[in-house]
Design a protein around this motif. Sequence first.
Motif, mmCIF file in Angstrom:
data_model
loop_
_atom_site.group_PDB
_atom_site.id
_atom_site.type_symbol
_atom_site.label_atom_id
_atom_site.label_comp_id
_atom_site.label_asym_id
_atom_site.label_seq_id
_atom_site.Cartn_x
_atom_site.Cartn_y
_atom_site.Cartn_z
ATOM 1 N N GLN A 1 59.594 -11.757 44.669
ATOM 2 C CA GLN A 1 60.362 -12.614 45.577
ATOM 3 C C GLN A 1 60.683 -13.957 44.925
ATOM 4 O OE1 GLN A 1 57.709 -12.573 48.933
ATOM 5 N NE2 GLN A 1 58.718 -10.827 49.876
ATOM 6 N N ARG B 1 51.794 -18.359 51.892
ATOM 7 C CA ARG B 1 52.443 -17.107 51.469
ATOM 8 C C ARG B 1 53.409 -16.620 52.536
ATOM 9 N NH1 ARG B 1 50.101 -14.346 47.161
ATOM 10 N NH2 ARG B 1 48.062 -15.085 46.467
ATOM 11 N N SER B 2 52.964 -16.649 53.789
ATOM 12 C CA SER B 2 53.814 -16.179 54.886
ATOM 13 C C SER B 2 55.069 -17.027 55.020
ATOM 14 C CB SER B 2 53.009 -16.203 56.189
ATOM 15 O OG SER B 2 53.819 -15.853 57.287
ATOM 16 N N ARG C 1 62.233 -17.458 51.992
ATOM 17 C CA ARG C 1 63.118 -16.727 51.077
ATOM 18 C C ARG C 1 64.056 -15.805 51.855
ATOM 19 N NH1 ARG C 1 57.848 -15.557 48.480
ATOM 20 N NH2 ARG C 1 57.497 -17.053 46.805
ATOM 21 N N ASP D 1 54.211 -8.705 44.770
ATOM 22 C CA ASP D 1 55.407 -8.880 45.592
ATOM 23 C C ASP D 1 55.847 -10.337 45.616
ATOM 24 O OD1 ASP D 1 55.660 -6.182 46.249
ATOM 25 O OD2 ASP D 1 54.257 -6.364 47.920
ATOM 26 N N ASP D 2 54.887 -11.271 45.570
ATOM 27 C CA ASP D 2 55.255 -12.687 45.528
ATOM 28 C C ASP D 2 56.068 -13.004 44.279
ATOM 29 O OD1 ASP D 2 53.989 -13.184 47.896
ATOM 30 O OD2 ASP D 2 52.193 -14.055 47.004
ATOM 31 N N ASN E 1 57.535 -16.316 52.226
ATOM 32 C CA ASN E 1 58.246 -15.056 52.470
ATOM 33 C C ASN E 1 59.339 -15.240 53.515
ATOM 34 O OD1 ASN E 1 56.661 -13.670 50.636
ATOM 35 N ND2 ASN E 1 55.196 -12.949 52.169
#
Length: 322
Positions: A58, A169-170, A176, A54-55, A173
């Motif tokens: 994105q 990572r958070s 973005r 998923d990263d 997310n």
Amino acid sequence: MSWNAGEAGRIEDAVLTRAAQAGETAALGLLLERHRAGMRAVALSILGPGPDVDDMVQDAAVTALRRVGDVRDPAAVGAWLRMIVRNASRSLLRSSVPSQPIDGLHVPATDAGPEQWLEHHTMRNWIWEAIEGLSPALRLPLVLRHFSTAVTSYERIADACGVPVGTVRSRLNQGRAKLATALAATADAPHGDTAQRIRASRVEARETLAAAESGRFGALMTERWSPEIALLRGNDPVGGRSVLVRGMDGDLEAGVRQRLVHAVAGRSLVVWEMDLLNPADNPGHCPPSVAWLMTLDDAGRPHRLRLLHPRPVQAIQQLTPM
């Protein structure tokens, strides 16, 4: 019927791509939704199950925002999006992101890195205005991930921000997700000249290095930097002007020189990526590179500085801050 459906899809892709190239973020959003399943399938086939899939999707969405103007065949935008995911996934597997060091005094090549592309894209000023609308906690990871050439891995970004990898990572997310909202909010706002700002930052970096080599680093800091300049390790201050001067002078006395290879410059954040050139008689004195991560105050002066070695050398002596 299947041929007609496929042809209709290509026509719709072409219409949406041209709209996105004209600056319509809603059209880009529709394109990404249309091709998200295919993009994810590519990432999954290369990386296997896990959060990196998923990263990568994105990341590709942000890359598409910056590079949609590069699409030469709008009807084939799906293949272009999958190629972005494929390249990013393979780079992740190699545990390094390809970088192209640049000389700021020359016109960058057409295949240069993301920051050089940003300079020439018609949407560059709008994108940077939107990035400036993010909170500092979200802005730094996003800029490093997508516009740096050296501090791009989750681990290096975590070192720079002084937070765990999971937090990086958070924040990416969140950044973005909020970037799309910020783009809509700044569409009609005045946008600064990003290319001019980056050129000026390169000049500033070279003048800073030249001043250091002539023994004027402290004087330059007094003249151009905030009087409250602080060196941070993670989020903790470890010193101020005197520590920075001692570190720079110590490296120069040891024969270490720095050479600018990449610069990123916004109104509130500047990144200078340097090669470290060690003396011939002591080639392992310093790691091969250092990134200066500078937060600017309201007057545009460096206010907080983090120094990060993107490619640390194992088993070397603990280094001075510069």
